[in-house]
Motif scaffolding. Structure first.
Motif, PDB file in Angstrom:
ATOM      1  N   ALA A 101       0.825  -1.205   0.000  1.00  0.00           N
ATOM      2  CA  ALA A 101       0.000   0.000   0.000  1.00  0.00           C
ATOM      3  C   ALA A 101       0.863   1.262   0.000  1.00  0.00           C
ATOM      4  CB  ALA A 101      -0.927  -0.009   1.216  1.00  0.00           C
ATOM      5  N   ALA A 102       1.967   1.230   0.748  1.00  0.00           N
ATOM      6  CA  ALA A 102       2.873   2.384   0.768  1.00  0.00           C
ATOM      7  C   ALA A 102       3.500   2.606  -0.609  1.00  0.00           C
ATOM      8  CB  ALA A 102       3.966   2.165   1.814  1.00  0.00           C
ATOM      9  N   ASP A 103       3.856   1.509  -1.291  1.00  0.00           N
ATOM     10  CA  ASP A 103       4.400   1.634  -2.641  1.00  0.00           C
ATOM     11  C   ASP A 103       3.369   2.234  -3.588  1.00  0.00           C
ATOM     12  OD1 ASP A 103       6.428   1.026  -4.746  1.00  0.00           O
ATOM     13  OD2 ASP A 103       4.884  -0.355  -5.441  1.00  0.00           O
ATOM     14  N   THR A 104       2.102   1.890  -3.397  1.00  0.00           N
ATOM     15  CA  THR A 104       1.043   2.466  -4.219  1.00  0.00           C
ATOM     16  C   THR A 104       0.903   3.961  -3.989  1.00  0.00           C
ATOM     17  OG1 THR A 104      -0.150   0.358  -4.118  1.00  0.00           O
ATOM     18  CG2 THR A 104      -1.399   2.286  -4.811  1.00  0.00           C
ATOM     19  N   VAL A 105       0.984   4.375  -2.731  1.00  0.00           N
ATOM     20  CA  VAL A 105       0.871   5.796  -2.418  1.00  0.00           C
ATOM     21  C   VAL A 105       2.047   6.574  -2.989  1.00  0.00           C
ATOM     22  CG1 VAL A 105       0.841   7.466  -0.519  1.00  0.00           C
ATOM     23  CG2 VAL A 105      -0.501   5.371  -0.347  1.00  0.00           C
ATOM     24  N   VAL A 106       3.249   5.997  -2.928  1.00  0.00           N
ATOM     25  CA  VAL A 106       4.446   6.707  -3.393  1.00  0.00           C
ATOM     26  C   VAL A 106       4.486   6.794  -4.912  1.00  0.00           C
ATOM     27  CG1 VAL A 106       6.966   6.613  -3.496  1.00  0.00           C
ATOM     28  CG2 VAL A 106       5.793   6.159  -1.339  1.00  0.00           C
ATOM     29  N   THR A 107       4.280   5.667  -5.586  1.00  0.00           N
ATOM     30  CA  THR A 107       4.435   5.646  -7.050  1.00  0.00           C
ATOM     31  C   THR A 107       3.174   6.077  -7.792  1.00  0.00           C
ATOM     32  OG1 THR A 107       3.790   3.308  -7.137  1.00  0.00           O
ATOM     33  CG2 THR A 107       6.133   3.799  -6.890  1.00  0.00           C
ATOM     34  N   ARG A 108       2.007   5.855  -7.189  1.00  0.00           N
ATOM     35  CA  ARG A 108       0.724   6.238  -7.798  1.00  0.00           C
ATOM     36  C   ARG A 108       0.597   5.696  -9.222  1.00  0.00           C
ATOM     37  NH1 ARG A 108       0.231  12.638  -5.961  1.00  0.00           N
ATOM     38  NH2 ARG A 108       0.394  12.250  -3.717  1.00  0.00           N
ATOM     39  N   SER A 109       0.867   4.422  -9.367  1.00  0.00           N
ATOM     40  CA  SER A 109       0.813   3.796 -10.678  1.00  0.00           C
ATOM     41  C   SER A 109      -0.176   2.638 -10.652  1.00  0.00           C
ATOM     42  CB  SER A 109       2.195   3.291 -11.098  1.00  0.00           C
ATOM     43  OG  SER A 109       2.647   2.269 -10.230  1.00  0.00           O
ATOM     44  N   LEU A 110      -0.653   2.278 -11.844  1.00  0.00           N
ATOM     45  CA  LEU A 110      -1.591   1.167 -11.950  1.00  0.00           C
ATOM     46  C   LEU A 110      -0.928  -0.150 -11.568  1.00  0.00           C
ATOM     47  CD1 LEU A 110      -4.393   0.171 -12.812  1.00  0.00           C
ATOM     48  CD2 LEU A 110      -3.528  -0.006 -15.155  1.00  0.00           C
ATOM     49  N   GLY A 111       0.350  -0.320 -11.922  1.00  0.00           N
ATOM     50  CA  GLY A 111       1.061  -1.534 -11.559  1.00  0.00           C
ATOM     51  C   GLY A 111       1.172  -1.710 -10.057  1.00  0.00           C
ATOM     52  N   ALA A 112       1.451  -0.625  -9.340  1.00  0.00           N
ATOM     53  CA  ALA A 112       1.537  -0.701  -7.879  1.00  0.00           C
ATOM     54  C   ALA A 112       0.180  -1.006  -7.261  1.00  0.00           C
ATOM     55  CB  ALA A 112       2.089   0.609  -7.326  1.00  0.00           C
ATOM     56  N   MET A 113      -0.892  -0.487  -7.866  1.00  0.00           N
ATOM     57  CA  MET A 113      -2.228  -0.783  -7.348  1.00  0.00           C
ATOM     58  C   MET A 113      -2.580  -2.256  -7.555  1.00  0.00           C
ATOM     59  SD  MET A 113      -5.768   1.263  -8.210  1.00  0.00           S
ATOM     60  CE  MET A 113      -4.924   2.789  -7.800  1.00  0.00           C
ATOM     61  N   ARG A 114      -2.204  -2.793  -8.729  1.00  0.00           N
ATOM     62  CA  ARG A 114      -2.416  -4.230  -8.951  1.00  0.00           C
ATOM     63  C   ARG A 114      -1.612  -5.058  -7.956  1.00  0.00           C
ATOM     64  NH1 ARG A 114      -2.545  -3.169 -14.876  1.00  0.00           N
ATOM     65  NH2 ARG A 114      -0.284  -3.477 -14.889  1.00  0.00           N
ATOM     66  N   ASN A 115      -0.396  -4.616  -7.669  1.00  0.00           N
ATOM     67  CA  ASN A 115       0.445  -5.312  -6.700  1.00  0.00           C
ATOM     68  C   ASN A 115      -0.231  -5.358  -5.335  1.00  0.00           C
ATOM     69  OD1 ASN A 115       2.657  -6.445  -5.358  1.00  0.00           O
ATOM     70  ND2 ASN A 115       3.623  -4.457  -5.045  1.00  0.00           N
ATOM     71  N   MET A 116      -0.724  -4.217  -4.886  1.00  0.00           N
ATOM     72  CA  MET A 116      -1.376  -4.170  -3.574  1.00  0.00           C
ATOM     73  C   MET A 116      -2.613  -5.064  -3.546  1.00  0.00           C
ATOM     74  SD  MET A 116      -3.082  -0.935  -1.580  1.00  0.00           S
ATOM     75  CE  MET A 116      -4.465  -0.953  -2.722  1.00  0.00           C
ATOM     76  N   LEU A 117      -3.397  -5.034  -4.623  1.00  0.00           N
ATOM     77  CA  LEU A 117      -4.614  -5.849  -4.665  1.00  0.00           C
ATOM     78  C   LEU A 117      -4.285  -7.334  -4.624  1.00  0.00           C
ATOM     79  CD1 LEU A 117      -7.673  -5.953  -4.983  1.00  0.00           C
ATOM     80  CD2 LEU A 117      -7.370  -5.837  -7.457  1.00  0.00           C
ATOM     81  N   LEU A 118      -3.260  -7.738  -5.376  1.00  0.00           N
ATOM     82  CA  LEU A 118      -2.881  -9.155  -5.396  1.00  0.00           C
ATOM     83  C   LEU A 118      -2.315  -9.604  -4.056  1.00  0.00           C
ATOM     84  CD1 LEU A 118      -2.550 -11.768  -6.978  1.00  0.00           C
ATOM     85  CD2 LEU A 118      -0.328 -10.949  -7.749  1.00  0.00           C
ATOM     86  N   ILE A 119      -1.442  -8.797  -3.466  1.00  0.00           N
ATOM     87  CA  ILE A 119      -0.861  -9.158  -2.169  1.00  0.00           C
ATOM     88  C   ILE A 119      -1.940  -9.263  -1.106  1.00  0.00           C
ATOM     89  CG2 ILE A 119       0.743  -8.403  -0.381  1.00  0.00           C
ATOM     90  CD1 ILE A 119       2.019  -9.462  -2.982  1.00  0.00           C
ATOM     91  N   PHE A 120      -2.902  -8.338  -1.149  1.00  0.00           N
ATOM     92  CA  PHE A 120      -4.010  -8.398  -0.192  1.00  0.00           C
ATOM     93  C   PHE A 120      -4.842  -9.657  -0.394  1.00  0.00           C
ATOM     94  CE2 PHE A 120      -8.498  -7.532   0.733  1.00  0.00           C
ATOM     95  CZ  PHE A 120      -8.413  -7.255   2.095  1.00  0.00           C
ATOM     96  N   ALA A 121      -5.114 -10.015  -1.656  1.00  0.00           N
ATOM     97  CA  ALA A 121      -5.942 -11.190  -1.929  1.00  0.00           C
ATOM     98  C   ALA A 121      -5.237 -12.475  -1.498  1.00  0.00           C
ATOM     99  CB  ALA A 121      -6.285 -11.243  -3.421  1.00  0.00           C
ATOM    100  N   ILE A 122      -3.954 -12.613  -1.849  1.00  0.00           N
ATOM    101  CA  ILE A 122      -3.219 -13.829  -1.468  1.00  0.00           C
ATOM    102  C   ILE A 122      -3.134 -13.936   0.050  1.00  0.00           C
ATOM    103  CG2 ILE A 122      -1.008 -15.020  -1.583  1.00  0.00           C
ATOM    104  CD1 ILE A 122      -0.546 -13.745  -4.298  1.00  0.00           C
ATOM    105  N   SER A 123      -2.832 -12.837   0.712  1.00  0.00           N
ATOM    106  CA  SER A 123      -2.727 -12.849   2.178  1.00  0.00           C
ATOM    107  C   SER A 123      -4.058 -13.214   2.823  1.00  0.00           C
ATOM    108  CB  SER A 123      -2.250 -11.479   2.668  1.00  0.00           C
ATOM    109  OG  SER A 123      -0.997 -11.137   2.118  1.00  0.00           O
TER     110      SER A 123
END
Length: 400
Positions: free
Chosen positions: A24-46
């Motif tokens: 989530a912090a990476d999403t806030v810093v980079t503000r990119s679609l790839g980082a948002m997908r990363n956060m969504l996937l990590i949240f789902a797997i966890s």
């Protein structure tokens, strides 16, 4: 579950939630679609790992049984569908390989349908028959692991260096899913050691996936920046130039003036930038510029403005106030870094040393009473004159 088992799965949950926060912090810093997908996937797997661990119903016994059954039966498949689709995007999609694209897309559709069916069945079947339904979900997820491994292996064979690490992650995923579903089915009595290994495997798997996505997103951003050739940014160094540089200098002056400080404007003129172009090719210019820019950044730090006024002249602006001082050691460090020899490679793999010839000039100015363009021009001309000025010859008196 007893206290020891609850402790193991709670530690796993804490580690997974920490990784979600990092994503989530990476999403806030980079503000990119790839980082948002990363956060969504990590949240789902966890979340899927936590649901299958049995910790939620152990901590909240009042949870509806049907809700727990639906989550265990369908959420893992939903996460697999999401992961398979994002894997297709991560490997390059249809542009890179049609087979990988088809496997990821059609596999995603199949898993979404399967997840919906499993949720509906979890709401219908008697609780005593839920073991068979969960076993079916485990088998469908095993198919997902096979598809992910095939995609990762094919991408690795096609030359993707990051895909090799993804193959290793898929091997880890096999053990992780086996342990989680055996624990959820409670068909085999798993000892505390195996539960701890499964929990550790979940954290390591999510960590590897997150790092692979972050690295790939960074590569994509660099390629996008190089392909756009944005106006105002030098493609070789990534430094502001032209009107963009002037705007950043003006902003630094304005900010420093509000703090009642002063600015030190430094110009570095690289006189022999093009001396290897005839022998090694024009690519040497970009190599020298990129190395020089990195050295200036390393010596000057990241709290100052660094730009490329033109290919031979770098501009550095230090903002000096009550919290920051400036002394001659900074200039000595700058000159020490940029004048170090470096090796330049030609178009035919030739390698030749290059010794930068750099002139330096600086001006200390009051921001409120100075025009940035005039100061930049002055330090540029002074640095140019300094490097072009012949060194003083030693006088030796000779008696005839």
């Amino acid at each position: 579950m007893n206290l020891a088992e609850n402790t193991v799965w709670s530690i796993m949950t804490g580690g997974l939630l920490s990784l979600v926060l990092l994503a989530a912090a990476d999403t806030v810093v980079t503000r990119s679609l790839g980082a948002m997908r990363n956060m969504l996937l990590i949240f789902a797997i966890s979340s899927a790992c936590i649901v299958l661990s049995g910790l939620p119903e152990a901590l909240f016994p009042e949870m509806p049984e049907r809700l727990v059954m639906a989550l265990k039966a369908g959420f893992g498949l939903l996460t697999s569908a999401l992961g398979l689709r994002f894997l297709g995007i991560w490997t390059g999609g249809d542009q890179e390989d049609r087979v990988i694209y088809c496997l990821s897309v059609w596999g995603t559709y199949g898993l979404l349908i399967a997840a919906l069916v499993m949720v509906v069945l979890a709401m219908i079947v008697p609780p005593q028959d839920f073991t068979g339904l969960l076993l079916l979900a485990a088998g469908l997820n095993a198919i997902t692991v096979v598809l992910c491994t095939l995609i990762a292996a094919r991408a690795a064979l096609l030359g993707d260096p990051l895909a090799r690490w993804l193959v290793l992650a898929c091997v880890l995923l096999v053990g992780l899913m086996t342990g989680l579903y055996l624990h959820a089915l409670d068909a085999v009595s798993m000892g505390l050691v195996w539960q701890a290994l499964t929990a550790a495997g979940a954290v390591f798997f999510v960590l590897i996936v997150m790092l692979l996505i972050v690295v790939r997103n960074r590569q994509q951003r660099q390629l996008a920046r190089l392909s756009r050739l944005e106006l105002g940014w030098d493609p070789a160094t990534g430094l502001p130039t032209g009107a963009k540089l002037l705007g950043e200098v003006e902003h630094a002056f304005w900010r420093t003036g509000r703090l009642h400080g002063h600015c030190v404007v430094v110009g570095l003129y690289l006189s022999n930038l093009y001396e290897l172009g005839d022998s090694l090719g024009r690519t040497t210019d970009n190599q020298i510029l990129a190395a020089t820019a990195a050295r200036i950044r390393r010596a000057a730090g990241f709290r100052c403005v660094v730009g490329l006024y033109h290919p031979r002249c770098f501009i550095v602006v230090f903002s000096i106030d009550r919290k920051r001082t400036f002394n001659e050691s900074i200039i000595a460090r700058l000159m020490g870094q940029v004048t170090q020899p470096l090796h330049v490679f030609g178009s035919r793999d030739q390698r030749q040393p290059f010794v930068p010839q750099v002139g330096i000039a600086l001006r200390t100015v009051l921001p409120d009473h100075t025009v940035p363009q005039d100061v930049i021009d002055e330090v540029e001309h002074e640095a140019m004159e300094q490097v072009r000025r012949p060194p003083p010859a030693d006088r030796v008196e000779t008696t005839w």
